[in-house]
Design a protein around this motif. Structure first.
Motif, short mmCIF file in Angstrom:
data_model
loop_
_atom_site.label_atom_id
_atom_site.label_comp_id
_atom_site.label_asym_id
_atom_site.label_seq_id
_atom_site.Cartn_x
_atom_site.Cartn_y
_atom_site.Cartn_z
N ARG A 255 29.00 -21.78 12.32
CA ARG A 255 28.91 -23.20 12.71
C ARG A 255 29.57 -24.06 11.63
N SER A 256 29.37 -23.70 10.36
CA SER A 256 30.06 -24.41 9.27
C SER A 256 31.57 -24.29 9.44
N TRP A 257 32.03 -23.08 9.76
CA TRP A 257 33.47 -22.88 10.02
C TRP A 257 33.97 -23.89 11.05
N ALA A 258 33.22 -24.05 12.13
CA ALA A 258 33.65 -24.95 13.21
C ALA A 258 33.56 -26.42 12.81
N THR A 384 25.14 -28.25 9.02
CA THR A 384 24.74 -27.07 8.25
C THR A 384 24.70 -27.44 6.77
N PRO A 385 24.07 -26.60 5.93
CA PRO A 385 24.03 -26.92 4.49
C PRO A 385 25.41 -27.17 3.89
N ALA A 386 26.40 -26.38 4.28
CA ALA A 386 27.74 -26.51 3.71
C ALA A 386 28.37 -27.87 3.97
N CYS A 387 27.91 -28.57 5.00
CA CYS A 387 28.47 -29.88 5.32
C CYS A 387 28.14 -30.91 4.25
N LEU A 388 27.16 -30.62 3.38
CA LEU A 388 26.86 -31.51 2.25
C LEU A 388 27.75 -31.21 1.04
#
Length: 410
Positions: A255-258, A384-388
């Motif tokens: 989901r982070s990839w997307a 997702t966490p990576a979006c931060l």
């Protein structure tokens, strides 16, 4: 949101993870923070507030909000705060009312579920509402799945910045793990199949199970040995075997990839795999088959009923003395998607000395202050966490979850 009474509220603060979250806020977050702890029992909340005061007498102590798992009460609570930290699980049984209240009232939301079917259901039901109301909602930002997601993002970012290239594969390993599960975690595992069908669980845990767009179909070749016995040897990571956490982390990473650009940032051929470090090949095989047998047993209702009698109850968990030597370390390798022979590989290590549940409380609290104080440029939606990104990673690093990065030329 500037007129709201609180900056953040910990909902479920009397539970095992909720208490640790409140403790981290007390000892690490800015003293000008306006916050509250919420739950069903005023008496238990007062006990938690007293413990917080003992930890840091000089700071403003949390207000107390008595709130039941009812739509009207949670809606009223959500309207009072900018961010709600939800620690009441299993989320498949108890999580939706808080999620719904935040989406409908434009309140930023964080939780620590590991139940991917719950995340999938919430995206289906409430993503458009969250987008319309401008709230940032990030489920699964505790030990599942913040470390794996952030290590993966870090490796992809390193490859983009140094090599100006997409990433072909990221392999993440739980390199070191010393911890015992809490009653809440065990109850969640035992209740998963009581809440969703095997078909729904399988669909949610597929790589693209919660991705808004189709994920890359390219898959690295797996040897027959890996397919049967579960182990794999990876340069710079060692002998690896199946990881239980990997099934929950993988859909979050895709989901982070997307959400973070897909082909343009991670790459069109991106692939993620997560394993656990094993001491030797025999140990790797034993872990792999133990997880297989455990999964089969969980599908038997009688086994789940009997198991509940012998594990920690919800709200219970290892004592401070029992978890004082706990630790977790993730390592990851990022392989660029290039034709150059022997291209450099990115390496990342992320390590925390302490209880996994203390880390989860740390991650929740630091994500909340990052949303409140850092400029992320995120509009409403379920992230997702990576979006931060790096700002969140820097806060985690400063709080004790330390990152190390480097490249290997060969």
């Amino acid at each position: 949101m500037s007129s709201r009474q609180y900056d953040l509220v910990v909902f479920g603060a009397t539970g095992y993870t909720g208490k640790l979250t409140a403790e981290h806020i007390t000892t690490h977050l800015p003293t000008d923070l306006k916050w509250a702890i919420a739950g069903r029992s005023a008496t238990k909340l007062e006990d938690v507030a007293a413990e917080c005061k003992a930890l840091n007498p000089d700071r403003s102590q949390p207000a107390i909000e008595v709130c039941k798992l009812e739509d009207a009460e949670l809606s009223a609570l959500a309207k009072k705060t900018k961010v709600l930290l939800a620690t009441v699980g299993p989320y498949g049984m108890y999580g939706e009312p808080a999620f719904k209240a935040c989406a409908e009232n434009g309140t930023h939301y964080l939780d620590v579920t590991g139940e991917i079917p719950f995340v999938r259901d919430m995206i289906t039901k409430y993503e458009k509402t969250a987008q319309a109301n401008g709230c940032i909602m990030i489920p699964q930002i505790g030990i599942e799945s913040a470390p794996a997601d952030l290590v993966t993002w870090t490796l992809v970012d390193m490859i983009r910045k140094k090599l100006s290239a997409p990433t072909g594969e990221v392999v993440v390993s739980v390199h070191d793990l010393n911890s015992a599960p809490s009653g809440g975690t065990l109850n969640t595992v035992l209740s998963l199949m009581d809440t969703w069908s095997l078909k729904d669980i399988g669909a949610a845990h597929a790589p693209g199970g919660i991705s808004p767009i189709p994920v890359p179909k390219t898959q690295p070749h797996k040897s027959i040995i890996t397919k049967i016995f579960g182990f794999r040897s990876v340069s710079d990571l060692g002998i690896l075997t199946s990881s239980l956490g990997g099934t929950a982390d993988r859909p979050i990473i895709y989901r982070s990839w997307a959400l973070l650009g897909g082909d343009k940032f991670y790459g069109p051929n991106f692939h993620f795999a997560e394993y656990m470090k094993a001491r030797n090949y025999l140990g790797a095989i034993a872990i792999h088959f133990s997880l297989m047998i455990g999964s089969l047993l969980l599908a038997i209702p009688l086994f789940r009923t009997v198991a509940r009698k012998y594990v920690y109850k919800p709200g219970e968990g290892p004592t401070r003395e029992e978890y004082k030597n706990d630790r977790v370390e993730y390592r990851g390798i990022g392989i660029p998607d290039v034709q150059t022979p022997n291209a450099p590989k990115a390496f990342c290590r992320a390590k925390y000395e302490g209880s996994l549940y203390a880390f989860t409380g740390l991650s929740l609290a630091q994500a909340a202050i990052s949303i409140l104080r850092d400029e992320h440029g995120l509009t409403g939606g379920i992230y997702t966490p990576a979006c931060l990104g790096q700002k969140f990673i820097d806060r985690l690093d400063g709080a004790g979850f330390h990152f190390e990065r480097k490249f290997y030329d060969n």
